[in-house]
Design a protein around this motif. Structure first.
Motif, PDB file in Angstrom:
ATOM      1  N   VAL A  48      67.752  47.852  24.554  1.00 31.91           N
ATOM      2  CA  VAL A  48      68.504  47.123  25.905  1.00 31.91           C
ATOM      3  C   VAL A  48      69.579  47.763  26.650  1.00 31.91           C
ATOM      4  O   VAL A  48      70.137  48.448  26.445  1.00 31.91           O
ATOM      5  N   ILE A  49      68.446  47.280  27.956  1.00 34.13           N
ATOM      6  CA  ILE A  49      69.576  47.926  29.161  1.00 34.13           C
ATOM      7  C   ILE A  49      69.499  47.210  30.041  1.00 34.13           C
ATOM      8  O   ILE A  49      68.345  46.689  30.945  1.00 34.13           O
ATOM      9  N   ASN A  50      70.826  47.401  30.485  1.00 34.68           N
ATOM     10  CA  ASN A  50      71.309  46.187  32.045  1.00 34.68           C
ATOM     11  C   ASN A  50      70.861  47.071  33.066  1.00 34.68           C
ATOM     12  O   ASN A  50      70.874  48.361  32.668  1.00 34.68           O
ATOM     13  N   VAL A  51      70.320  46.339  33.664  1.00 32.61           N
ATOM     14  CA  VAL A  51      69.811  46.981  34.852  1.00 32.61           C
ATOM     15  C   VAL A  51      70.638  46.339  36.514  1.00 32.61           C
ATOM     16  O   VAL A  51      70.350  45.153  36.409  1.00 32.61           O
ATOM     17  N   ALA A  52      71.315  46.757  37.276  1.00 31.80           N
ATOM     18  CA  ALA A  52      71.707  46.419  38.611  1.00 31.80           C
ATOM     19  C   ALA A  52      71.344  46.467  39.829  1.00 31.80           C
ATOM     20  O   ALA A  52      70.629  48.573  39.947  1.00 31.80           O
ATOM     21  N   VAL A  53      70.371  46.228  40.515  1.00 33.67           N
ATOM     22  CA  VAL A  53      69.275  46.220  42.004  1.00 33.67           C
ATOM     23  C   VAL A  53      70.214  46.343  42.928  1.00 33.67           C
ATOM     24  O   VAL A  53      70.754  45.207  43.282  1.00 33.67           O
ATOM     25  N   THR A  54      70.620  47.355  43.375  1.00 34.10           N
ATOM     26  CA  THR A  54      70.924  46.755  44.465  1.00 34.10           C
ATOM     27  C   THR A  54      70.576  47.216  46.113  1.00 34.10           C
ATOM     28  O   THR A  54      68.995  47.485  45.780  1.00 34.10           O
ATOM     29  N   GLY A  55      71.175  46.426  46.901  1.00 34.83           N
ATOM     30  CA  GLY A  55      70.159  45.993  48.982  1.00 34.83           C
ATOM     31  C   GLY A  55      68.855  45.109  48.360  1.00 34.83           C
ATOM     32  O   GLY A  55      68.087  45.818  49.468  1.00 34.83           O
ATOM     33  N   GLY A  56      68.776  44.268  47.365  1.00 30.15           N
ATOM     34  CA  GLY A  56      67.754  43.762  47.710  1.00 30.15           C
ATOM     35  C   GLY A  56      67.985  42.692  48.450  1.00 30.15           C
ATOM     36  O   GLY A  56      68.803  42.262  49.563  1.00 30.15           O
ATOM     37  N   PRO A  57      66.496  42.047  49.528  1.00 32.33           N
ATOM     38  CA  PRO A  57      66.851  41.056  50.407  1.00 32.33           C
ATOM     39  C   PRO A  57      67.663  39.766  50.485  1.00 32.33           C
ATOM     40  O   PRO A  57      68.361  39.258  51.192  1.00 32.33           O
ATOM     41  N   GLY A  58      67.597  39.002  49.014  1.00 29.55           N
ATOM     42  CA  GLY A  58      69.121  37.998  48.639  1.00 29.55           C
ATOM     43  C   GLY A  58      70.315  38.452  48.172  1.00 29.55           C
ATOM     44  O   GLY A  58      70.209  38.189  47.531  1.00 29.55           O
ATOM     45  N   GLY A  59      69.776  40.031  48.469  1.00 30.82           N
ATOM     46  CA  GLY A  59      71.748  40.993  47.789  1.00 30.82           C
ATOM     47  C   GLY A  59      71.704  41.298  47.072  1.00 30.82           C
ATOM     48  O   GLY A  59      70.036  41.696  46.195  1.00 30.82           O
ATOM     49  N   ASP A  60      72.806  41.991  45.957  1.00 32.63           N
ATOM     50  CA  ASP A  60      72.293  42.230  44.753  1.00 32.63           C
ATOM     51  C   ASP A  60      71.825  42.082  43.664  1.00 32.63           C
ATOM     52  O   ASP A  60      72.124  40.252  43.428  1.00 32.63           O
ATOM     53  N   VAL A  61      71.270  42.186  42.605  1.00 29.31           N
ATOM     54  CA  VAL A  61      70.376  41.321  41.360  1.00 29.31           C
ATOM     55  C   VAL A  61      71.200  42.190  40.079  1.00 29.31           C
ATOM     56  O   VAL A  61      70.874  43.318  40.169  1.00 29.31           O
ATOM     57  N   THR A  62      71.721  40.893  38.762  1.00 29.00           N
ATOM     58  CA  THR A  62      71.334  41.915  37.708  1.00 29.00           C
ATOM     59  C   THR A  62      70.356  41.225  36.405  1.00 29.00           C
ATOM     60  O   THR A  62      69.749  40.422  37.187  1.00 29.00           O
ATOM     61  N   ALA A  63      69.764  42.465  36.075  1.00 27.57           N
ATOM     62  CA  ALA A  63      68.666  41.595  34.985  1.00 27.57           C
ATOM     63  C   ALA A  63      68.950  42.846  34.302  1.00 27.57           C
ATOM     64  O   ALA A  63      69.926  43.679  33.963  1.00 27.57           O
ATOM     65  N   HIS A  64      68.123  42.812  33.420  1.00 23.49           N
ATOM     66  CA  HIS A  64      68.015  43.543  31.822  1.00 23.49           C
ATOM     67  C   HIS A  64      66.917  43.583  31.081  1.00 23.49           C
ATOM     68  O   HIS A  64      66.112  42.871  31.256  1.00 23.49           O
ATOM     69  N   MET A  65      66.246  44.486  30.339  1.00 27.42           N
ATOM     70  CA  MET A  65      65.228  44.743  29.968  1.00 27.42           C
ATOM     71  C   MET A  65      65.248  44.896  28.538  1.00 27.42           C
ATOM     72  O   MET A  65      66.247  45.465  27.746  1.00 27.42           O
ATOM     73  N   LYS A  66      64.632  43.603  28.147  1.00 25.65           N
ATOM     74  CA  LYS A  66      64.944  43.674  26.304  1.00 25.65           C
ATOM     75  C   LYS A  66      63.924  43.733  25.433  1.00 25.65           C
ATOM     76  O   LYS A  66      62.499  42.874  26.066  1.00 25.65           O
ATOM     77  N   ALA A  67      63.673  44.545  24.750  1.00 23.94           N
ATOM     78  CA  ALA A  67      62.336  45.221  24.142  1.00 23.94           C
ATOM     79  C   ALA A  67      60.998  45.014  24.986  1.00 23.94           C
ATOM     80  O   ALA A  67      59.873  43.808  25.493  1.00 23.94           O
ATOM     81  N   GLY A  68      61.438  45.688  25.846  1.00 22.38           N
ATOM     82  CA  GLY A  68      60.432  46.031  27.468  1.00 22.38           C
ATOM     83  C   GLY A  68      60.520  45.411  28.270  1.00 22.38           C
ATOM     84  O   GLY A  68      59.165  44.369  29.135  1.00 22.38           O
ATOM     85  N   ARG A  69      60.431  44.177  28.052  1.00 27.31           N
ATOM     86  CA  ARG A  69      61.135  42.769  28.955  1.00 27.31           C
ATOM     87  C   ARG A  69      61.866  42.549  29.337  1.00 27.31           C
ATOM     88  O   ARG A  69      63.193  42.801  29.355  1.00 27.31           O
TER      89      ARG A  69
END
Length: 129
Positions: free
Chosen positions: A33-54
């Motif tokens: 499980v890895i958390n991800v913060a994606v910055t600078g997108g057209p809709g602003g910053d987005v948080t997501a995570h990868m869990k079991a490759g998903r």
């Protein structure tokens, strides 16, 4: 109709495609499980995570590692499967790692994508704006 990368409709479509493909998760990453913060997108910053490759929306509680990635690099990695872009961005300091870096190394243990994974990746590319 295409879906903007990381939009709610994109995550919904990814989930549907993944469920339809029903691809087994490699043993090496089934508990990862890895958390991800994606910055600078057209809709602003987005948080997501990868869990079991998903890749899923929102942060996962208790994830030992968090990546902070610019939108354009995240899109190259997730949609285009461009691991060279990921490596270059990491080496140049564009990707920030917080927490346990060894968890990133575990992702390499998944091995190369299967034929079914490649087909799913192509569907993701086709539906992503």
């Amino acid at each position: 109709m295409g879906h903007q990368f990381l939009s709610d409709s994109w995550f919904d479509e990814i989930k549907a495609l993944r469920e339809a493909a029903d691809i087994p998760v490699p043993e090496a990453i089934k508990d990862l499980v890895i958390n991800v913060a994606v910055t600078g997108g057209p809709g602003g910053d987005v948080t997501a995570h990868m869990k079991a490759g998903r890749f899923e929306r929102g942060l996962a509680e208790g994830a030992p590692t968090k990546l902070v990635i610019p939108f354009d690099i995240a899109k190259k990695m997730v949609v285009q499967g461009d691991q060279n872009a990921a490596t270059q961005a990491f080496m140049s300091g564009q990707i920030k790692v917080e927490g346990d870096m060894t968890k990133l190394m575990a992702m390499q243990g998944a091995g190369p994508p299967s034929e079914a994974q490649k087909q799913l990746e192509e569907k993701i590319r086709a539906m992503t704006e």
